[in-house]
Design a protein around this motif. Structure first.
Motif, short mmCIF file in Angstrom:
data_model
loop_
_atom_site.label_atom_id
_atom_site.label_comp_id
_atom_site.label_asym_id
_atom_site.label_seq_id
_atom_site.Cartn_x
_atom_site.Cartn_y
_atom_site.Cartn_z
N LEU A 149 12.61 23.38 6.16
CA LEU A 149 11.79 22.79 5.11
C LEU A 149 12.66 22.12 4.04
O LEU A 149 12.37 21.01 3.59
CB LEU A 149 10.91 23.87 4.49
CG LEU A 149 9.86 23.42 3.47
CD1 LEU A 149 8.91 22.41 4.09
CD2 LEU A 149 9.08 24.63 2.95
N ASP A 150 13.74 22.81 3.66
CA ASP A 150 14.67 22.22 2.68
C ASP A 150 15.27 20.93 3.21
O ASP A 150 15.46 19.96 2.46
CB ASP A 150 15.78 23.21 2.35
CG ASP A 150 15.27 24.40 1.54
OD1 ASP A 150 14.17 24.29 0.97
OD2 ASP A 150 15.99 25.42 1.48
N ALA A 151 15.57 20.90 4.50
CA ALA A 151 16.16 19.69 5.08
C ALA A 151 15.18 18.53 5.03
O ALA A 151 15.56 17.38 4.77
CB ALA A 151 16.58 19.96 6.52
N ALA A 152 13.89 18.79 5.27
CA ALA A 152 12.88 17.73 5.22
C ALA A 152 12.75 17.16 3.81
O ALA A 152 12.65 15.94 3.62
CB ALA A 152 11.54 18.26 5.72
N ILE A 153 12.72 18.05 2.81
CA ILE A 153 12.61 17.58 1.42
C ILE A 153 13.85 16.80 1.02
O ILE A 153 13.76 15.73 0.39
CB ILE A 153 12.38 18.78 0.48
CG1 ILE A 153 11.06 19.49 0.84
CG2 ILE A 153 12.36 18.34 -0.98
CD1 ILE A 153 10.84 20.80 0.09
N ALA A 154 15.03 17.32 1.38
CA ALA A 154 16.28 16.64 1.04
C ALA A 154 16.35 15.27 1.69
O ALA A 154 16.83 14.30 1.08
CB ALA A 154 17.48 17.50 1.46
N GLN A 155 15.87 15.15 2.92
CA GLN A 155 15.90 13.86 3.60
C GLN A 155 14.99 12.86 2.91
O GLN A 155 15.34 11.68 2.75
CB GLN A 155 15.46 14.05 5.07
CG GLN A 155 15.54 12.80 5.90
CD GLN A 155 16.96 12.33 6.13
OE1 GLN A 155 17.90 13.12 5.99
NE2 GLN A 155 17.13 11.06 6.45
N ALA A 156 13.80 13.31 2.46
CA ALA A 156 12.88 12.41 1.76
C ALA A 156 13.48 11.94 0.44
O ALA A 156 13.38 10.77 0.07
CB ALA A 156 11.55 13.12 1.52
N ILE A 157 14.12 12.86 -0.28
CA ILE A 157 14.75 12.48 -1.55
C ILE A 157 15.89 11.50 -1.30
O ILE A 157 16.04 10.49 -2.01
CB ILE A 157 15.25 13.74 -2.27
CG1 ILE A 157 14.07 14.59 -2.73
CG2 ILE A 157 16.14 13.37 -3.46
CD1 ILE A 157 14.46 15.92 -3.35
N LYS A 158 16.69 11.76 -0.27
CA LYS A 158 17.83 10.89 0.04
C LYS A 158 17.36 9.48 0.41
O LYS A 158 18.00 8.48 0.03
CB LYS A 158 18.64 11.50 1.17
CG LYS A 158 19.85 10.69 1.58
CD LYS A 158 20.61 11.38 2.70
CE LYS A 158 21.80 10.55 3.13
NZ LYS A 158 22.53 11.21 4.26
N GLU A 159 16.25 9.37 1.14
CA GLU A 159 15.77 8.07 1.59
C GLU A 159 14.94 7.35 0.53
O GLU A 159 14.51 6.21 0.74
CB GLU A 159 14.94 8.25 2.86
CG GLU A 159 15.76 8.74 4.06
CD GLU A 159 14.89 9.00 5.27
OE1 GLU A 159 13.64 8.95 5.12
OE2 GLU A 159 15.44 9.24 6.36
#
Length: 695
Positions: A76-86
């Protein structure tokens, strides 16, 4: 009518519904996550989705770990971090929670990322809902497919690493594979440590990157409170799924690695042949927890590494054994030889334990002259094969050949007997060999070759050339086929000349011709330093730079230039049988040479002795005679040496001719007039020599 219609279609008082009832009826809860403060507000329905009581939640996202397993939280953290990064505004994800009774529940979250005017994310607001029914079938299948794909990728990494480890010969090779960019970093590890078990202690042999280990833990006992010690004791892997768990279970170790920002770790016992040989730790800085599939992959990785390490350790043990055996078989020291400088070198091939049967030797020989410069036998050889058996055969053959030479046998006999010995060893190995018997007082070298490459001679002026030596079959084969003939080649080393003997590893490379290699070696020797030790170092350095899969043995013999020398010379004359004029001409040449060399007072005696030796050779042997005169200049004295060669191997005998006899007085005369005399074998014949001290 219109009023009645309006009354009939009147709407409920709570229409339209407000967001809270809508979310509650659809079993949805909302959250508001302040990224700066690190706090997340959950409404009552959201707490119900997570199966939490209000008093069980303190507003920190970390408090949800009681319901969200670490692998799910990491995803879940990885999904949120990916959205923020993109730079996305929304994200959505399915994840599982663990309810109060321990049963799993599928949950879905959808959030909106709020950013400030600079684009920096400040808040995340969204919903969470129970998605158990929705994803009872399809989501579970999708997740299993995703996990299967991740497992397949990780399994592929293990296969790639295992394939690379298959080529590792040494422990350092294994370490290099693991620390390589294509190694365990593909599994997501930030760093690794690895230790080997030695006498009840674990010795750290690898860390990556540098500084990943803890000071004072390079050597630890297996009963100490460290994770690698624990897995060696229990023979079970240890998975540390959070920093809190690491700090609680290993309080001595944790303070030293906090700077690495480790979030989880996996420590694996390295087990081979049902016993521990060490342990390895993989440390992560971007994940928490390990799924069952990931644990299975790591166990498979640990097993592959353990097998490679065991194979590498056995390989190094065999290599040490082979090298020790070979070093024991080679001569420990080379004797100093008056009148010569000697240099020997040996280089092992790049094949590690595949030690060959190359050898060198220098053998002091009996006899010689009165000058103090002796006779030596120089040997170079190569037993077929690259293993300990080849080294063992080499040792036996070297000792036997040395014994035959030291007994005084001529070179051809030494080689023939060594071949018979090797054949009778009942081994399938054969050997090539070159034996050069050198008289350092005269510079005469008698060489025999058994399938080996030719020697090289570098003259005092720096020129270097190959010396063709007629050869026989390799040792062992000549005895097997009954062809023990080894022709002898005679060459001369002048003062300042250097004889070079080597094995084919110095000149042969795959795809190249040996003649080209010999020409290249001759050029290199000619350009090399004059001092034999420096020259030997340069040749071995060249062999190391070039590589190659064969050993190299090298022997250099340099005939020294004597100090305070006086003018001398050499005369060589062929005397044919049945030609009185040839014999008379030889006498005149001998008398003239002796007088020219400052020995006028002894000219009669020298001429008489030379005439006697030539006459004996012509009378008692078949074929011609070759007479050689040399003026030998020593530091303490000058001498003149007379040699008469013939084709008979029968040795002359000194005997009493009787009162009236004529035959038999020749050697008595030689013994009386000359200061010393003797007989040397020369291939299929012999040479009778004598020496006179000159004023």
């Amino acid at each position: 009518m219109a009023d009645r219609s309006a009354s009939a279609l009147s709407l409920p008082e709570d229409w339209p519904a407000h967001p809270d009832p809508i979310l509650a009826l659809n079993r949805m809860g909302s959250f508001d996550w302040d990224l700066d403060a690190g706090l997340m507000d959950l409404d009552a329905q959201a707490l119900e989705v997570f199966d939490l009581l209000p008093e069980e939640y303190d507003g920190r996202p970390e408090s949800l770990t009681a319901r969200v397993p670490p692998p799910e939280a990491a995803r879940l953290d990885a999904a949120i971090a990916q959205a923020i990064k993109e730079g996305s505004e929304n994200y959505g994800a399915y994840f599982r929670i663990r309810r109060r009774d321990g049963t799993p529940r599928w949950t879905h979250t959808q959030g909106y990322i709020r950013r400030d005017e600079t684009g920096r994310p400040r808040r995340v607001v969204g919903i969470v809902r129970d998605a158990t029914r929705e994803l009872a079938d399809s989501a579970a299948r999708s997740l299993r497919a995703a996990q299967h794909e991740a497992f397949r990728q990780q399994t592929g990494v293990v296969q790639v690493i295992s394939a690379a480890l298959a080529h590792a010969r040494t422990v350092q090779d294994v370490i290099d594979v693991l620390k390589d960019t294509h190694g365990v970093r593909h599994l997501g590890a930030a760093s690794l440590v690895m230790g080997l078990l030695e006498a009840g202690r674990i010795r750290l042999v690898a860390e990556g990157p540098a500084g990943a280990s803890v000071p004072g833990t390079h050597i630890t006992r297996i009963d100490e409170p460290y994770p690698m010690s624990e897995v060696v004791r229990t023979l079970s892997p240890r998975y540390i799924e959070s920093p809190e768990e690491f700090a609680a279970d290993y309080p001595i170790l944790w303070p030293h690695i906090t700077d690495l920002r480790i979030t989880s770790a996996a420590y694996l016992p390295l087990i081979a042949q049902a016993r521990p040989i060490g342990a390895m730790g993989l440390l992560y800085d971007d994940r928490r927890g390990f799924s069952d599939e990931e644990r299975a992959v790591l166990v498979a990785l640990g097993s592959s590494i353990a097998q490679s390490l065991m194979r590498a350790m056995l390989y190094e043990q065999e290599k040490d054994l082979a090298q020790g055996l070979q070093q024991a078989m080679l001569p420990r020291t080379i004797p100093s030889v008056r009148g010569a400088d000697i240099a020997v070198r040996y280089r092992s091939a790049a094949l590690g334990r595949d030690i060959g049967g190359d050898w060198y030797d220098l053998i002091p020989l009996p006899g010689g002259t009165t000058s103090g410069a002796g006779r030596v036998g120089a040997v170079i050889g190569d037993v077929q094969g690259h293993d300990t058996h080849a080294a063992a055969v080499m040792g036996q053959l070297r000792i036997v050949l040395r014994a035959y030479a030291a007994e005084g046998h001529p070179p051809a006999t030494v080689m023939a007997r060594a071949s018979v010995f090797l054949h009778e060893l009942d081994t399938d190995r054969f050997a090539t060999c070159l034996y050069a018997e050198t008289d350092l007082s005269t510079g005469v070298v008698q060489a025999v070759r058994a399938g080996h490459i030719d020697p090289l001679v570098r003259r005092g002026d720096g020129t270097c050339h190959r010396v063709p030596v007629p050869g026989g079959l390799p040792l062992g084969l000549s005895a097997e086929f009954g062809r023990l003939e080894y022709p002898v080649a005679t060459l001369e080393l002048d003062p300042g000349d250097t004889l070079l003997l080597c094995t084919d590893g110095l000149v042969e490379l795959p795809g190249t011709d040996v003649d080209d290699g010999m020409r290249g070696l001759a050029a290199l020797v000619g350009e090399g330093p004059a001092e034999v030790r420096d020259l030997a170092d340069r040749l071995i350095r060249m062999a190391e730079e070039r590589g190659g899969d064969d050993d190299v043995a090298l022997l250099l013999l340099h005939r020294r230039v004597r100090q305070a020398t006086r003018p001398g010379g050499r005369l060589r004359q062929h005397v044919a049988p049945g030609d009185p004029e040839a014999l008379t001409h030889a006498r005149h040449l001998i008398r003239a040479a002796v007088r020219a060399w400052g020995a006028r007072e002894q000219a009669d005696e020298i001429e008489l002795v030379a005439d006697e030796l030539m006459t004996n050779a012509l009378l008692h042997t078949e074929g011609s005679a070759i007479v050689t005169l040399r003026a030998l200049d020593g530091a303490a004295e000058r001498r003149l040496r007379v040699e008469v060669e013939d084709s008979s191997s029968a040795l002359p005998r000194r005997r009493d001719a009787g009162r009236d006899g004529v035959s038999g007085r020749g050697l008595l005369l030689v013994d009386r007039l000359a200061d010393s005399w003797g007989v040397e074998a020369r291939g299929g014949g012999k040479a009778v020599w004598c020496e006179f001290r000159l004023p």
